[in-house]
Every structure is written in structure tokens, then in C-alpha cells.
Design a protein around this motif. Structure first.
Motif, PDB file in Angstrom:
ATOM      1  N   LYS A   1      20.310  19.923   8.841  1.00  0.00           N
ATOM      2  CA  LYS A   1      19.428  20.233   7.779  1.00  0.00           C
ATOM      3  C   LYS A   1      18.225  20.820   8.275  1.00  0.00           C
TER       4      LYS A   1
ATOM      5  N   PRO B   1      16.931  24.918  10.498  1.00  0.00           N
ATOM      6  CA  PRO B   1      16.246  26.261  10.194  1.00  0.00           C
ATOM      7  C   PRO B   1      14.742  26.068  10.181  1.00  0.00           C
ATOM      8  N   LYS B   2      14.456  24.817   9.896  1.00  0.00           N
ATOM      9  CA  LYS B   2      12.927  24.778   9.797  1.00  0.00           C
ATOM     10  C   LYS B   2      12.371  24.748  11.327  1.00  0.00           C
TER      11      LYS B   2
ATOM     12  N   GLU C   1      14.533  32.825   7.401  1.00  0.00           N
ATOM     13  CA  GLU C   1      14.109  32.331   6.097  1.00  0.00           C
ATOM     14  C   GLU C   1      15.020  32.905   5.198  1.00  0.00           C
TER      15      GLU C   1
ATOM     16  N   ASN D   1      18.099  31.052   5.052  1.00  0.00           N
ATOM     17  CA  ASN D   1      17.879  29.694   4.510  1.00  0.00           C
ATOM     18  C   ASN D   1      17.875  29.638   2.903  1.00  0.00           C
TER      19      ASN D   1
ATOM     20  N   HIS E   1      21.545  30.087   1.804  1.00  0.00           N
ATOM     21  CA  HIS E   1      22.114  29.032   1.787  1.00  0.00           C
ATOM     22  C   HIS E   1      21.533  27.695   0.731  1.00  0.00           C
ATOM     23  N   GLN E   2      20.438  27.702   0.444  1.00  0.00           N
ATOM     24  CA  GLN E   2      19.789  26.696  -0.535  1.00  0.00           C
ATOM     25  C   GLN E   2      20.326  27.119  -1.947  1.00  0.00           C
TER      26      GLN E   2
END
Length: 219
Positions: free
Chosen positions: A13, A16-17, A91, A94, A97-98
Motif C-alpha cells: 500500500k 507508490p508513496k 501518481e 496510483n 488503482h485507487q
């Protein structure tokens, strides 16, 4: 890499961050290097211009260093562009994906809501609601159309009004003193009427007796 293949849920999780954070640190360092190279180029250009007439060797060496800085600056600028593209791609990926995960959760929720619900059951429920509504309407109509108590007889109302009217007439006559004879007699008590009738009968009998007495004397 293990987190991307099913290992470590939290690590997957946060991947990506963390990747974006690392890329931004590298981008910050490259931007600082870019500014430093631009400053070095300006400095060598100043040296070359200062010595171009007095000491050509120094001026030529300054121009050579300036060219090297230009080459490094071009490489650094290209790296900055690559880093920025990588940040944008991660980004965007992500966010996609979210968004997909949110849509998946929404689909799961809708499946849970619609679990056991079919068109036939919906139609059945609506039919039952319509039936109950119709029954309620019939009950309301039955209640509102039924009169409470016995119907009022119009003849009774007319008789009561006539009595009230006669009472008002009698009251006005008593107040003015114009009471008919029949009314005055009718207003006397029953005992007084009996005494008057008794006196009249006695007088008639006396008169008959006197007539009989006269006939006897004439005979």
C-alpha cells in the motif's frame, strides 16, 4: 519488489508513496545541480570575457570549462524531465488503482444490497403495497360515508319550531294584555273551571224547579 507480488500488505500500500518520495528527493537534488551548473557557466563566461584580450589561454580554458558545464547541464535537464515523467506516471497509476478499487468496493456493496433481491420479489412487494393502499382507501371511504346515530325526522323539527313560535306569540300577548277569552279560560286552573260548571248546573236546576212550581199554581 516483494510487496508488489502479494507480500506485505502495508508495504504494498505504501510502495507508490515511497517511490514518489524517493523520486522527489532525486528531483530536488538534480534541480540544485542544475542551478549550480548554470552559476558555474556564468562564472566561466565572465572569466573568458575578462581575459579574451589580455590572456587568451585563460579565456580559452574558461570557455572549455563552460562547455563541459553545458554538457552536464543538458544531461541534468534530461534527467529532471525523466524524473518528472516518472512521478507523473506513478501518481496517475496510483490514482487509477485507487479509482478501480473504489469502483470494486462499490460493486461489492451493491451486490450485498441486492443479495436475495429479484425483479419478481420487487414486483410482488409493489403489488402488496398497492393492495394495502386500496384496502386503506376502502376503509376510509366506509368510515366517512357511514352516518353516526339515527337520522333526524324533519316532521319533529317542524313541530318543535311551531311550538316555539306559539310560545313566543303567547308571551307577546301576555306582555301587551291582549289575551283572548279562550286563552284566558284556558289559562285558568282546572279546579276553577269545574266550579264554574257546577254553579251553572245548580242555577239551571233552580230555574226548572221554579217553572214547575208556576205550572202547578196555574193548574
Amino acid at each position: 519488489m516483494w510487496s508488489w507480488f502479494g507480500g506485505g500488505g502495508q508495504a504494498k500500500k505504501d510502495a507508490p508513496k515511497n517511490a514518489i518520495l524517493n523520486l522527489r528527493e532525486q528531483l530536488d537534488m538534480l534541480q540544485k545541480r542544475e542551478r549550480h551548473l548554470e552559476s558555474q557557466m556564468a562564472e566561466q563566461d565572465t572569466i573568458a570575457r575578462k581575459n579574451v584580450a589580455t590572456n587568451k589561454n585563460i579565456a580559452k580554458a574558461a570557455l572549455r570549462r563552460k562547455k563541459n558545464h553545458e554538457r552536464s547541464l543538458e544531461q541534468t535537464s534530461a534527467q529532471i524531465i525523466q524524473i518528472e515523467q516518472q512521478i507523473y506516471s506513478i501518481e496517475s497509476a496510483n490514482i487509477n488503482h485507487q479509482t478501480l478499487q473504489a469502483m470494486k468496493n462499490a460493486g461489492t456493496a451493491m451486490k450485498q444490497i441486492h443479495k436475495g433481491m429479484t425483479i419478481d420479489k420487487v414486483d410482488q412487494t409493489m403489488d402488496e403495497l398497492r393492495e394495502q393502499h386500496a384496502i386503506n382507501e376502502e376503509i376510509v371511504n366506509a368510515i366517512t360515508s357511514t352516518s353516526i346515530g339515527e337520522p333526524i325526522d324533519e316532521s319533529d323539527l317542524v313541530a318543535e319550531l311551531e311550538d316555539m313560535e306559539q310560545e313566543q306569540i303567547d308571551e307577546r300577548m301576555l306582555n301587551t294584555g291582549n289575551v283572548p277569552v279562550g286563552d284566558r279560560l284556558g289559562a285558568l286552573p282546572a279546579a276553577a273551571n269545574g266550579e264554574l260548571k257546577g254553579k251553572a248546573t245548580a242555577e239551571e236546576e233552580d230555574e226548572e224547579a221554579e217553572l214547575e212550581k208556576l205550572r202547578a199554581e196555574m193548574m
